[in-house]
Write an enzyme that holds these catalytic residues in place. Structure first.
Site, PDB file in Angstrom:
ATOM      1  N   ASP A  31      -3.614  -9.764  17.925  1.00  0.00           N
ATOM      2  CA  ASP A  31      -2.256  -9.918  17.385  1.00  0.00           C
ATOM      3  C   ASP A  31      -1.277 -10.601  18.332  1.00  0.00           C
ATOM      4  O   ASP A  31      -0.213 -11.047  17.898  1.00  0.00           O
ATOM      5  CB  ASP A  31      -1.682  -8.529  17.040  1.00  0.00           C
ATOM      6  CG  ASP A  31      -2.226  -8.000  15.730  1.00  0.00           C
ATOM      7  OD1 ASP A  31      -3.065  -8.676  15.112  1.00  0.00           O
ATOM      8  OD2 ASP A  31      -1.804  -6.893  15.318  1.00  0.00           O
ATOM      9  N   GLU A  40       0.833  -1.211   0.000  1.00  0.00           N
ATOM     10  CA  GLU A  40       0.000   0.000   0.000  1.00  0.00           C
ATOM     11  C   GLU A  40       0.867   1.261   0.000  1.00  0.00           C
ATOM     12  O   GLU A  40       0.620   2.204  -0.757  1.00  0.00           O
ATOM     13  CB  GLU A  40      -0.914   0.001   1.232  1.00  0.00           C
ATOM     14  CG  GLU A  40      -2.079  -0.965   1.083  1.00  0.00           C
ATOM     15  CD  GLU A  40      -2.825  -1.254   2.385  1.00  0.00           C
ATOM     16  OE1 GLU A  40      -3.787  -2.031   2.329  1.00  0.00           O
ATOM     17  OE2 GLU A  40      -2.457  -0.731   3.441  1.00  0.00           O
TER      18      GLU A  40
HETATM   19  C1  LIG Z   1      -0.429  -0.087   8.998  1.00  0.00           C
HETATM   20  C2  LIG Z   1      -1.328  -1.260   9.271  1.00  0.00           C
HETATM   21  C3  LIG Z   1      -2.223  -1.678   8.309  1.00  0.00           C
HETATM   22  C4  LIG Z   1      -3.054  -2.747   8.546  1.00  0.00           C
HETATM   23  N1  LIG Z   1      -3.956  -3.108   7.579  1.00  0.00           N
HETATM   24  C5  LIG Z   1      -4.827  -4.084   7.836  1.00  0.00           C
HETATM   25  C6  LIG Z   1      -5.835  -4.409   6.878  1.00  0.00           C
HETATM   26  O1  LIG Z   1      -5.904  -3.829   5.801  1.00  0.00           O
HETATM   27  N2  LIG Z   1      -6.725  -5.389   7.204  1.00  0.00           N
HETATM   28  C7  LIG Z   1      -6.668  -6.042   8.397  1.00  0.00           C
HETATM   29  O2  LIG Z   1      -7.521  -6.891   8.651  1.00  0.00           O
HETATM   30  N3  LIG Z   1      -5.723  -5.781   9.309  1.00  0.00           N
HETATM   31  C8  LIG Z   1      -4.806  -4.813   9.066  1.00  0.00           C
HETATM   32  N4  LIG Z   1      -3.844  -4.515   9.994  1.00  0.00           N
HETATM   33  C9  LIG Z   1      -3.729  -5.341  11.206  1.00  0.00           C
HETATM   34  C10 LIG Z   1      -4.761  -4.960  12.258  1.00  0.00           C
HETATM   35  O3  LIG Z   1      -4.795  -3.572  12.440  1.00  0.00           O
HETATM   36  C11 LIG Z   1      -4.411  -5.689  13.559  1.00  0.00           C
HETATM   37  O4  LIG Z   1      -4.435  -7.067  13.310  1.00  0.00           O
HETATM   38  C12 LIG Z   1      -5.389  -5.350  14.663  1.00  0.00           C
HETATM   39  O5  LIG Z   1      -5.309  -3.978  14.974  1.00  0.00           O
HETATM   40  C13 LIG Z   1      -5.096  -6.174  15.902  1.00  0.00           C
HETATM   41  O6  LIG Z   1      -6.008  -5.833  16.896  1.00  0.00           O
HETATM   42  P1  LIG Z   1      -5.605  -5.959  18.425  1.00  0.00           P
HETATM   43  O7  LIG Z   1      -6.841  -5.644  19.193  1.00  0.00           O
HETATM   44  O8  LIG Z   1      -4.921  -7.241  18.676  1.00  0.00           O
HETATM   45  O9  LIG Z   1      -4.505  -4.818  18.658  1.00  0.00           O
HETATM   46  P2  LIG Z   1      -4.528  -3.281  18.315  1.00  0.00           P
HETATM   47  O10 LIG Z   1      -5.638  -2.918  17.430  1.00  0.00           O
HETATM   48  O11 LIG Z   1      -3.144  -2.965  17.875  1.00  0.00           O
HETATM   49  O12 LIG Z   1      -4.802  -2.596  19.726  1.00  0.00           O
HETATM   50  C14 LIG Z   1      -3.912  -2.702  20.795  1.00  0.00           C
HETATM   51  C15 LIG Z   1      -4.248  -1.625  21.810  1.00  0.00           C
HETATM   52  O13 LIG Z   1      -3.530  -1.889  22.998  1.00  0.00           O
HETATM   53  C16 LIG Z   1      -3.001  -0.691  23.513  1.00  0.00           C
HETATM   54  N5  LIG Z   1      -1.829  -1.032  24.332  1.00  0.00           N
HETATM   55  C17 LIG Z   1      -0.720  -1.709  23.944  1.00  0.00           C
HETATM   56  N6  LIG Z   1       0.107  -1.869  24.975  1.00  0.00           N
HETATM   57  C18 LIG Z   1      -0.474  -1.279  26.049  1.00  0.00           C
HETATM   58  C19 LIG Z   1      -0.095  -1.107  27.407  1.00  0.00           C
HETATM   59  N7  LIG Z   1       1.033  -1.579  27.885  1.00  0.00           N
HETATM   60  N8  LIG Z   1      -0.952  -0.438  28.231  1.00  0.00           N
HETATM   61  C20 LIG Z   1      -2.112   0.056  27.747  1.00  0.00           C
HETATM   62  N9  LIG Z   1      -2.517  -0.077  26.480  1.00  0.00           N
HETATM   63  C21 LIG Z   1      -1.707  -0.750  25.639  1.00  0.00           C
HETATM   64  C22 LIG Z   1      -2.678   0.131  22.278  1.00  0.00           C
HETATM   65  O14 LIG Z   1      -2.640   1.513  22.580  1.00  0.00           O
HETATM   66  C23 LIG Z   1      -3.846  -0.225  21.356  1.00  0.00           C
HETATM   67  O15 LIG Z   1      -4.928   0.657  21.510  1.00  0.00           O
HETATM   68  C24 LIG Z   1      -2.976  -3.442   9.775  1.00  0.00           C
HETATM   69  C25 LIG Z   1      -2.077  -3.029  10.759  1.00  0.00           C
HETATM   70  C26 LIG Z   1      -1.243  -1.950  10.501  1.00  0.00           C
HETATM   71  C27 LIG Z   1      -0.276  -1.500  11.563  1.00  0.00           C
END
Ligand SMILES: Cc1cc2nc3c(=O)[nH]c(=O)nc-3n(C[C@H](O)[C@H](O)[C@H](O)COP(=O)(O)OP(=O)(O)OC[C@H]3O[C@@H](n4cnc5c(N)ncnc54)[C@H](O)[C@@H]3O)c2cc1C
Length: 435
Positions: free
Chosen positions: A303, A174
């Site tokens: 993740d 992208e």
């Molecule tokens: C640039 C980019 C593009 C992407 N494009 C796609 C796409 O097109 N399609 C798709 O399906 N997926 C995509 N992804 C992947 C997707 O965004 C992730 O798989 C998803 O966000 C994972 O969700 P999560 O809830 O595990 O973590 P996240 O959404 O990353 O949320 C984690 C949260 O935990 C918080 N946190 C972390 N550590 C701490 C701490 N110690 N104390 C307090 N808070 C904390 C962070 O602030 C954050 O708000 C992309 C990711 C990126 C970076």
């Protein structure tokens, strides 16, 4: 923390896709008190972060205040805090200077970039994971064009007009496509001294194909599209020896003043504090119900989790997996409270997609593969639908319609200088580490 002792206390660490999905499911149960802990005050729609980096969208269009999402839920408390440690045995969480015990904990703290042991590369090649990094990348790209405009020396001008993107996954694809389009379409008339058609974008991938998680025909198509757009794709080559002047792709030197890191992620550092089983990549090994082995009241989602589907494949780190796992963990807590049996998590695969440029994308869904304009329209539709707030959906939709017809990039502002002033003191500003 004001807690009602008669209620079940659930801590949700991280308000990303997994955490928000879990909290939304639990919020309807008035017997549960939910404590969302996040170090940011906003939920971030990471799939559109590259558009902020590429000046297509403003940060507020893809970020939603967490408090706003839960403003109507009296049993949801949001705390802006960095969680320091999780004690799995005690079911407790260390934040704001003290340990707090919870009945249940859902850990959803997401991933950070991995520089494969070369953390010193982070300042040379920022990754794209949060708004600070997106605006920093935007600043670097736009500044590179400005510096190229000022240069008399042609070699130096070329190195400012050269951009290296490391990692050929969806984010790398992208970004590479968006940079070349920005230089050759959006900005082409705006610079009078330098010819932006000389811009070079290198996409460096260690494996033998782009978009490794996609079907092979879509990987090929993505590469073909990028080549047509003018991106040089370098496969089977590891990025090495990164410096402010360029990097090696295998044994080839590439002079590029701007390098962006889109290769490799590992779980957030908080996961290191958890005494539990992990795979070789540091991801948490969970039971079929997403709880930690021997700790049924602690769940991990998104993740940070290593989860093997019945097909034998490990689930990828993508938003739909995190959303479904967050919702599922919440359902298991509800099942416990109703004294029902827990279930095994099953991922409903709705497909994967990546955009390559204006009117170009690849989509794999329900066994069908789409490319080109139709795939791009699917991509646009899905991303607008999944944005968190109605206001953001409307804003993003109109920005894209405008950009489509005018080739415009509305958010072309260079903010975030390398130096900041505090009073009369000049202090170096480093992009924030994503721990
Ligand atoms: C640039 C980019 C593009 C992407 N494009 C796609 C796409 O097109 N399609 C798709 O399906 N997926 C995509 N992804 C992947 C997707 O965004 C992730 O798989 C998803 O966000 C994972 O969700 P999560 O809830 O595990 O973590 P996240 O959404 O990353 O949320 C984690 C949260 O935990 C918080 N946190 C972390 N550590 C701490 C701490 N110690 N104390 C307090 N808070 C904390 C962070 O602030 C954050 O708000 C992309 C990711 C990126 C970076």
């Amino acid at each position: 923390m004001k807690a009602d002792k008669s209620k079940i206390k659930v801590a949700i660490i991280g308000a990303g896709f997994g955490g928000v999905s879990a909290a939304k499911k639990l919020a309807s149960n008035k017997n549960i008190e939910i404590f969302i802990l996040d170090r940011r005050n906003h939920h971030l729609f990471q799939p559109l972060l590259y558009q902020v980096a590429m000046a297509g969208l403003n940060p507020s269009e893809i970020a939603t205040p967490i408090r706003k999402v839960f403003s109507k839920n009296k049993n949801v408390q949001v705390t802006l805090t960095e969680v320091e440690k999780i004690n799995v045995k005690q079911s407790s969480v260390l934040y704001d200077g003290s340990w707090k015990i919870f009945d249940y904990i859902i850990v959803a703290c997401g991933a950070k970039h991995s520089y494969f042991g070369n953390n010193e590369w982070e300042n040379i090649a920022p990754g794209l994971k949060n708004i600070e990094q997106a605006t920093e990348i935007r600043r670097r790209i736009l500044t590179a064009f400005e510096l190229a405009e000022k240069q008399e020396d042609r070699d130096l001008q070329d190195s400012y007009l050269s951009f290296a993107v490391v990692g050929g996954g969806p984010t790398g694809v992208e970004l590479a496509g968006a940079i070349i389009e920005m230089a050759k379409m959006t900005l082409k008339h705006d610079y009078k001294r330098v010819d932006l058609s000389r811009t070079k974008v290198y996409l460096i991938e260690a494996g033998n194909r782009l978009l490794a998680g996609f079907p092979k025909d879509l990987s090929k198509r993505a590469e073909k599209d990028l080549l047509k757009m003018g991106v040089e794709v370098i496969k089977d080559s590891r990025a090495a020896k990164l410096s402010p002047d360029g990097l090696y792709a295998g044994d080839r030197w590439i002079a590029a003043k701007t390098i962006i890191w889109a290769a490799g992620v590992s779980p957030s550092s908080l996961v290191n504090t958890m005494q539990c089983e992990k795979d070789s990549g540091g991801r948490i090994l969970v039971e079929k119900d997403l709880s930690l082995p021997n700790h049924p009241n602690i769940f991990a989602v998104g993740d940070i989790v290593s989860f093997q589907a019945p097909s034998g494949d490990f689930l990828p780190g993508i938003a739909p997996v995190a959303i479904q796992q967050g919702g599922f963990a919440a359902e298991q807590i509800q099942a416990d409270l109703k004294q029902r049996k827990r279930k095994s998590f099953q991922y409903l695969d709705k497909g994967i997609m990546a955009t390559i440029g204006r009117t170009r994308a690849v989509v794999s869904t329900a066994g069908m593969h789409f490319t080109g304009l139709f795939a791009w329209l699917i991509w646009v539709f899905v991303h607008i639908v999944y944005l968190m707030r109605f206001k953001n959906r409307v804003f993003v939709f109109f920005q894209w319609v405008f950009a489509y017809f005018k080739f415009g990039q509305g958010a072309r502002l260079i903010v975030h200088k390398t130096w900041r002033f505090y009073g009369d003191k000049k202090i170096q500003y480093d992009i924030e580490d994503t721990k």
